[in-house]
Design an enzyme around this catalytic site. Structure first.
Site, mmCIF file in Angstrom:
data_model
loop_
_atom_site.group_PDB
_atom_site.id
_atom_site.type_symbol
_atom_site.label_atom_id
_atom_site.label_comp_id
_atom_site.label_asym_id
_atom_site.label_seq_id
_atom_site.Cartn_x
_atom_site.Cartn_y
_atom_site.Cartn_z
ATOM 1 N N GLU A 111 12.457 -9.730 6.282
ATOM 2 C CA GLU A 111 11.151 -9.837 6.913
ATOM 3 C C GLU A 111 10.077 -10.208 5.890
ATOM 4 O OE1 GLU A 111 8.241 -6.940 9.613
ATOM 5 O OE2 GLU A 111 10.374 -6.463 9.350
ATOM 6 N N ARG A 163 0.831 -1.204 0.000
ATOM 7 C CA ARG A 163 0.000 0.000 0.000
ATOM 8 C C ARG A 163 0.863 1.249 0.000
ATOM 9 N NH1 ARG A 163 -1.674 1.236 6.172
ATOM 10 N NH2 ARG A 163 0.210 0.492 7.184
ATOM 11 N N ILE A 218 1.091 2.275 10.804
ATOM 12 C CA ILE A 218 1.259 3.732 10.811
ATOM 13 C C ILE A 218 0.381 4.278 11.928
ATOM 14 C CG2 ILE A 218 1.065 5.867 9.482
ATOM 15 C CD1 ILE A 218 3.265 4.015 8.552
ATOM 16 N N ASP A 244 10.801 -1.745 15.827
ATOM 17 C CA ASP A 244 10.540 -0.968 14.612
ATOM 18 C C ASP A 244 9.369 -0.052 14.937
ATOM 19 O OD1 ASP A 244 10.295 -0.078 11.959
ATOM 20 O OD2 ASP A 244 9.005 -1.763 11.416
ATOM 21 N N LYS A 297 3.169 -7.339 16.540
ATOM 22 C CA LYS A 297 2.519 -6.029 16.480
ATOM 23 C C LYS A 297 1.216 -6.114 17.265
ATOM 24 C CE LYS A 297 4.470 -4.773 11.977
ATOM 25 N NZ LYS A 297 4.204 -4.594 10.531
ATOM 26 N N THR A 299 12.408 3.459 8.730
ATOM 27 C CA THR A 299 11.990 2.754 7.530
ATOM 28 C C THR A 299 12.186 3.604 6.287
ATOM 29 O OG1 THR A 299 10.350 1.557 8.830
ATOM 30 C CG2 THR A 299 10.099 1.526 6.424
ATOM 31 N N SER A 316 5.043 -1.777 14.432
ATOM 32 C CA SER A 316 3.757 -1.079 14.461
ATOM 33 C C SER A 316 3.254 -0.874 13.044
ATOM 34 C CB SER A 316 3.888 0.278 15.166
ATOM 35 O OG SER A 316 4.588 1.200 14.338
ATOM 36 N N ASP A 327 6.185 -11.838 9.818
ATOM 37 C CA ASP A 327 5.405 -10.681 10.265
ATOM 38 C C ASP A 327 3.920 -10.925 10.014
ATOM 39 O OD1 ASP A 327 4.275 -8.254 10.896
ATOM 40 O OD2 ASP A 327 5.320 -7.091 9.379
ATOM 41 N N LYS A 341 15.342 -0.009 7.956
ATOM 42 C CA LYS A 341 14.515 -1.055 7.349
ATOM 43 C C LYS A 341 14.183 -0.621 5.920
ATOM 44 C CE LYS A 341 11.024 -3.367 9.308
ATOM 45 N NZ LYS A 341 9.657 -3.773 9.747
ATOM 46 N N ASP A 366 9.105 3.554 14.510
ATOM 47 C CA ASP A 366 9.425 4.877 13.993
ATOM 48 C C ASP A 366 8.226 5.642 13.469
ATOM 49 O OD1 ASP A 366 9.077 3.056 11.946
ATOM 50 O OD2 ASP A 366 10.552 3.952 10.625
#
Length: 366
Positions: free
Chosen positions: A219, A24, A298, A321, A268, A135, A296, A244, A160, A323
């Site tokens: 990942e 996406r 967004i 992760d 997550k 990222t 996480s 993931d 990442k 950020d």
């Protein structure tokens, strides 16, 4: 200590730069905020973003789950019986993992406030600071090289790199350009977001190994449902492979651990349904010698603060992760986790340490 009310609010914050992955492209951080209030006036916070392509949830479905399924189960009950509350939430409906996570966060916020402890101490207290990666969205190799170099200049030592959007050849160009621009001292993680087929994933990872690109981990190289393919990749390469999107529930985590289909797990809260089941996933992984990362979607600092508390509380969570708040154009949160470049400092206040959230769009109280 009874729950007297639950408010649901929307927020929508523009990103500094569009966030692009194989799945996406996002230009705004949209989420549903949950504010849970006790009869003594204390307030707990939670958040759920509508990541339709991953969790299948929209803003409307999250709001409906909280308002019409979870709230009637929770209002009037003691938050101190949080095991009962969270069991009720998880058993009340299938799916809705992000909506469950938002309620879970608010419950844990209030329980740890009642205990007069920061949440990370309430959960285990292993450390009080973290270091996040940053990222690099999938773009042209040149633009990704520019972005990576800028993040490295800002003090980030782990990056990442998003790939998997088009061809393997293009992805290798991207990674090679990032490595050229940041040098050898920066750790690089590669995230394909399900964008590769098993055989091409093996071929591309082996090429990266032969080229000396020094990738720390790869990942989710294959489709989330393709556990056989994930194991094929894991068994065929030297680079560690992290699952993931293949891991939502403790049952899915157990299957991957049992089959050794991956080397590591990315937990997550939006996938696990919150901290309650995230702890179980991490405990299983730790028993079998499999390290975990906490990531996480967004999200704003509400949800990321909850994830940071969980990550800081556990020894087996060796990477984060988190950020996403650094990608937002402005901040709506007063309190919570603080950033100093890549370093995340946990608040000393009880609970999540969030004093207030002021979203730009609001919905009525339940």
């Amino acid at each position: 200590m009874e729950i007297s009310g639950i408010d649901v609010m929307r927020q929508s914050v523009p990103l500094v730069k569009p966030f692009k992955t194989a799945l996406r492209t996002v230009s705004r951080a949209e989420s549903v905020l949950v504010r849970m209030t006790l009869n003594d006036g204390r307030t707990g916070w939670g958040e759920a973003p509508p990541t339709v392509v991953i969790t299948g949830e929209s803003m409307e479905s999250i709001e409906a789950a909280v308002a019409y399924t979870f709230a009637p189960l929770l209002i009037g009950r003691s938050v101190l019986a949080y095991e009962q509350l969270l069991q009720s939430v998880h058993q009340s409906m299938a799916g809705a993992s992000s909506a469950k996570a938002a309620v879970d966060m608010a419950v844990y916020d209030l329980v740890s406030q009642c205990a007069q402890m920061p949440l990370y101490q309430f959960l285990g207290g292993y450390r009080d600071k973290l270091e996040t990666d940053f990222t690099v969205s999938v773009n042209t190799p040149e633009e990704m090289g520019d972005d990576a170099a800028a993040y490295a200049r800002n003090g980030f030592t782990v990056l990442k790199i998003k790939v998997g959007k088009d061809s393997i050849e293009r992805d290798i160009e991207r990674i090679r350009e990032v490595r050229r621009r940041v040098g050898k001292d920066i750790k690089i993680r590669v995230d394909a977001n399900q964008g590769w087929q098993p055989k091409e994933a093996v071929r591309s990872i082996r090429r990266m190994e032969d080229m000396g690109l020094d990738i720390e981990l790869v990942e989710q190289p294959v489709k989330a449902h393709d556990i056989d393919g994930l194991k094929t990749v894991t068994d065929a390469v030297e680079t560690p492979v992290m699952a993931d999107e293949s891991v939502f529930s403790p049952l899915q985590a157990f299957d991957i651990i049992r089959r050794r289909a991956a080397d590591m797990l990315n937990i997550k809260l939006m996938k696990s349904g919150g901290i309650y089941y995230a702890q179980l996933i991490n405990q299983m992984a730790e028993q079998f010698g499999m390290e975990c990362m906490v990531g996480s979607m967004i999200e704003s600092r509400v949800a990321v603060t909850a994830a940071a508390h969980f990550a800081a509380s556990k020894k087996n969570i060796t990477r984060v992760d988190l950020d996403a708040p650094l990608m937002l154009l402005y901040d709506t949160v007063d309190g919570g986790v603080e950033y100093d470049g890549p370093n995340m400092l946990l608040p000393r206040a009880a609970g999540l340490g969030i004093r207030n959230v002021v979203p730009r769009e609001t919905e009525a109280a339940l």
